[in-house]
Design an enzyme around this catalytic site. Structure first.
Site, PDB file in Angstrom:
ATOM      1  N   GLU A 162       0.799  -1.231   0.000  1.00  0.00           N
ATOM      2  CA  GLU A 162       0.000   0.000   0.000  1.00  0.00           C
ATOM      3  C   GLU A 162       0.834   1.284   0.000  1.00  0.00           C
ATOM      4  OE1 GLU A 162      -2.654  -0.391   3.324  1.00  0.00           O
ATOM      5  OE2 GLU A 162      -3.493  -2.271   2.587  1.00  0.00           O
ATOM      6  N   ASN A 172       2.061  -5.234  -3.102  1.00  0.00           N
ATOM      7  CA  ASN A 172       0.675  -5.560  -2.759  1.00  0.00           C
ATOM      8  C   ASN A 172      -0.133  -4.285  -2.493  1.00  0.00           C
ATOM      9  OD1 ASN A 172      -1.246  -7.695  -2.015  1.00  0.00           O
ATOM     10  ND2 ASN A 172      -1.088  -6.906   0.086  1.00  0.00           N
ATOM     11  N   ASP A 216     -12.129 -10.940   0.023  1.00  0.00           N
ATOM     12  CA  ASP A 216     -13.366 -11.144   0.777  1.00  0.00           C
ATOM     13  C   ASP A 216     -14.483 -10.329   0.139  1.00  0.00           C
ATOM     14  OD1 ASP A 216     -12.474  -8.654   1.800  1.00  0.00           O
ATOM     15  OD2 ASP A 216     -11.987  -9.480   3.764  1.00  0.00           O
TER      16      ASP A 216
HETATM   17  O1  G3I Z   1      -3.185  -6.787  19.294  1.00  0.00           O
HETATM   18  C1  G3I Z   1      -4.018  -5.749  19.818  1.00  0.00           C
HETATM   19  C2  G3I Z   1      -4.576  -6.132  21.159  1.00  0.00           C
HETATM   20  O2  G3I Z   1      -3.503  -6.269  22.054  1.00  0.00           O
HETATM   21  C3  G3I Z   1      -5.562  -5.064  21.610  1.00  0.00           C
HETATM   22  O3  G3I Z   1      -6.163  -5.473  22.812  1.00  0.00           O
HETATM   23  C4  G3I Z   1      -6.641  -4.853  20.560  1.00  0.00           C
HETATM   24  C5  G3I Z   1      -7.606  -3.736  20.957  1.00  0.00           C
HETATM   25  O4  G3I Z   1      -8.027  -2.980  19.848  1.00  0.00           O
HETATM   26  O5  G3I Z   1      -6.031  -4.505  19.353  1.00  0.00           O
HETATM   27  C6  G3I Z   1      -5.168  -5.522  18.867  1.00  0.00           C
HETATM   28  O6  G3I Z   1      -4.603  -5.098  17.656  1.00  0.00           O
HETATM   29  C7  G3I Z   1      -5.460  -5.100  16.532  1.00  0.00           C
HETATM   30  C8  G3I Z   1      -4.816  -5.996  15.468  1.00  0.00           C
HETATM   31  O7  G3I Z   1      -5.576  -5.944  14.280  1.00  0.00           O
HETATM   32  C9  G3I Z   1      -4.700  -7.452  15.919  1.00  0.00           C
HETATM   33  O8  G3I Z   1      -5.953  -7.987  16.140  1.00  0.00           O
HETATM   34  C10 G3I Z   1      -5.580  -3.691  16.002  1.00  0.00           C
HETATM   35  O9  G3I Z   1      -6.307  -2.898  16.928  1.00  0.00           O
HETATM   36  C11 G3I Z   1      -6.287  -3.681  14.688  1.00  0.00           C
HETATM   37  O10 G3I Z   1      -6.228  -2.365  14.122  1.00  0.00           O
HETATM   38  C12 G3I Z   1      -5.596  -4.645  13.727  1.00  0.00           C
HETATM   39  O11 G3I Z   1      -6.319  -4.657  12.517  1.00  0.00           O
HETATM   40  C13 G3I Z   1      -5.684  -5.267  11.413  1.00  0.00           C
HETATM   41  C14 G3I Z   1      -5.523  -4.248  10.290  1.00  0.00           C
HETATM   42  O12 G3I Z   1      -4.940  -4.868   9.179  1.00  0.00           O
HETATM   43  C15 G3I Z   1      -4.660  -3.052  10.695  1.00  0.00           C
HETATM   44  O13 G3I Z   1      -4.594  -2.157   9.627  1.00  0.00           O
HETATM   45  C16 G3I Z   1      -6.567  -6.407  10.927  1.00  0.00           C
HETATM   46  O14 G3I Z   1      -6.614  -7.434  11.926  1.00  0.00           O
HETATM   47  C17 G3I Z   1      -5.999  -6.977   9.635  1.00  0.00           C
HETATM   48  O15 G3I Z   1      -6.924  -7.867   9.082  1.00  0.00           O
HETATM   49  C18 G3I Z   1      -5.772  -5.841   8.641  1.00  0.00           C
HETATM   50  O16 G3I Z   1      -5.188  -6.387   7.479  1.00  0.00           O
HETATM   51  C19 G3I Z   1      -4.994  -5.473   6.401  1.00  0.00           C
HETATM   52  C20 G3I Z   1      -3.787  -5.984   5.616  1.00  0.00           C
HETATM   53  O17 G3I Z   1      -2.679  -6.112   6.458  1.00  0.00           O
HETATM   54  C21 G3I Z   1      -3.469  -5.020   4.465  1.00  0.00           C
HETATM   55  N1  G3I Z   1      -4.624  -4.831   3.615  1.00  0.00           N
HETATM   56  C22 G3I Z   1      -5.824  -4.410   4.305  1.00  0.00           C
HETATM   57  C23 G3I Z   1      -6.161  -5.415   5.410  1.00  0.00           C
HETATM   58  C24 G3I Z   1      -7.477  -5.065   6.054  1.00  0.00           C
HETATM   59  O18 G3I Z   1      -7.399  -3.807   6.708  1.00  0.00           O
END
Ligand code: G3I
Length: 314
Positions: free
Chosen positions: A109, A153, A219
């Site tokens: 990105e 990507n 998805d």
């Molecule tokens: O690990 C912490 C945890 O300790 C905490 O308690 C909790 C509370 O909010 O947050 C947890 O972290 C989260 C993390 O996912 C792990 O679950 C973050 O808040 C959350 O923002 C994060 O989101 C991820 C996101 O990328 C961040 O931009 C999504 O799971 C993940 O599916 C998403 O993946 C991205 C790809 O990498 C790139 N393309 C887009 C895709 C979807 O956004």
């Protein structure tokens, strides 16, 4: 990580798929939480799982503007320091997973969404290193593991759009320098999506450059609540995507961003959206699953090479 303590999750994953990817554990905030201190325990578990079950593993992602460690985002770095940090991270991580991760999303990105779709100015790597940070990342990655398949990507660059033109320009330049092998189309779409002429033209122009494509984060969310009609429309979107993939020889993989509605980023990020995947919350196959099965049952056998022409499908 759901993966670690849910047997039904693991069973479905190994029975139904031949590629897996860590949703978050390969990102820099997870891998290098403190400078120079690498945390490989969780991604190693995924690597062992993949190996034990004869699955390929994608690495996502080495250089991104998001999910970076606090120490990186809160530092003030000179270009030299930025390059050193990037090289250390890429080299350490790729060498650790050499032979275990077959393909890497080296840069994720980097391109802005709005025309003229320059590189995102708010990116920590852009700010520290400058506009050649993308090329530098690919140089370090190529050196760290010459066998790995190196991907750029992104989302919103799958069809005809100013952003896909910008991505095309970026990878054309990298490919001329033998630095990139493929383009990841994230493919976060909506149920109802159908492959169109723009997707075909984009795949073909990348093929002409000698680049492969992987669908990396597929998805198709629906607006909740689910109905039979919405699930049927979603199934047709999955069907359309798989047919499209099988029609383009340079598309090597179709990877979804999760596979069960029990665990998906969609409802967390988009209120009122959900049920985006092909298994329901109880791991029961949905209409989308049967649509994919139908396409696979009626398609010619596929090859599994990643660097040579051929295709991989789940
Ligand atoms: O690990 C912490 C945890 O300790 C905490 O308690 C909790 C509370 O909010 O947050 C947890 O972290 C989260 C993390 O996912 C792990 O679950 C973050 O808040 C959350 O923002 C994060 O989101 C991820 C996101 O990328 C961040 O931009 C999504 O799971 C993940 O599916 C998403 O993946 C991205 C790809 O990498 C790139 N393309 C887009 C895709 C979807 O956004």
């Amino acid at each position: 990580m759901l993966f670690l303590d849910d047997k039904a999750y693991q069973d479905t994953l190994k029975r139904q798929f031949n590629i897996c990817v860590g949703e978050n554990v390969f990102k820099m905030e997870s891998l290098q939480p403190y400078r120079g201190s690498f945390a490989f325990a969780q991604p190693d578990k995924l690597g062992e799982f993949a190996q034990a079950n004869h699955m390929r593993l994608r690495g996502h992602t080495l250089v991104w503007h998001s999910q970076n460690p606090w120490w990186l985002t809160h530092g003030h770095w000179t270009r030299e320091e930025g390059l050193k940090i990037m090289e250390e991270h890429i080299t350490t991580v790729m060498r650790h997973f050499k032979g275990k991760v077959y393909a890497w999303d080296v840069v994720n990105e980097a391109v802005s969404d709005a025309a003229p779709c320059d590189l995102r100015p708010d990116n920590i790597w852009f700010k520290a290193v400058g506009p050649d940070f993308v090329q530098k990342a690919f140089e370090y990655a190529r050196r760290a593991d010459p066998e790995a398949v190196l991907y750029y990507n992104d989302f919103g660059a799958e069809g005809a759009s100013p952003k896909s033109d910008a991505v095309y320009k970026l990878v054309k330049d990298l490919k001329a320098k033998h630095l990139v092998d493929g383009v990841g189309w994230q493919s976060h779409f909506q149920a109802g999506w159908k492959a169109d002429a723009g997707n075909v033209a984009n795949a073909e122009r990348l093929a002409k450059l000698g680049l492969q494509i992987s669908i990396t984060e597929l998805d198709f969310p629906i607006t909740m609540p689910s109905t039979a009609e919405k699930l049927a429309a979603q199934a047709e979107s999955y069907r359309s995507m798989l047919r499209f993939c099988l029609s383009q020889p340079n598309i090597k993989a179709m990877v979804m961003w999760g596979f069960t509605d029990r665990s998906s980023w969609i409802p967390i990020f988009f209120k009122g959206q959900g049920d985006a995947l092909i298994f329901d919350r109880d791991y029961k196959p949905k209409p989308a699953y049967f649509a994919l099965e139908d396409v696979l049952m009626h398609s010619a056998p596929v090859h599994t090479s990643t660097k040579e022409p051929g295709r991989e499908v789940p």
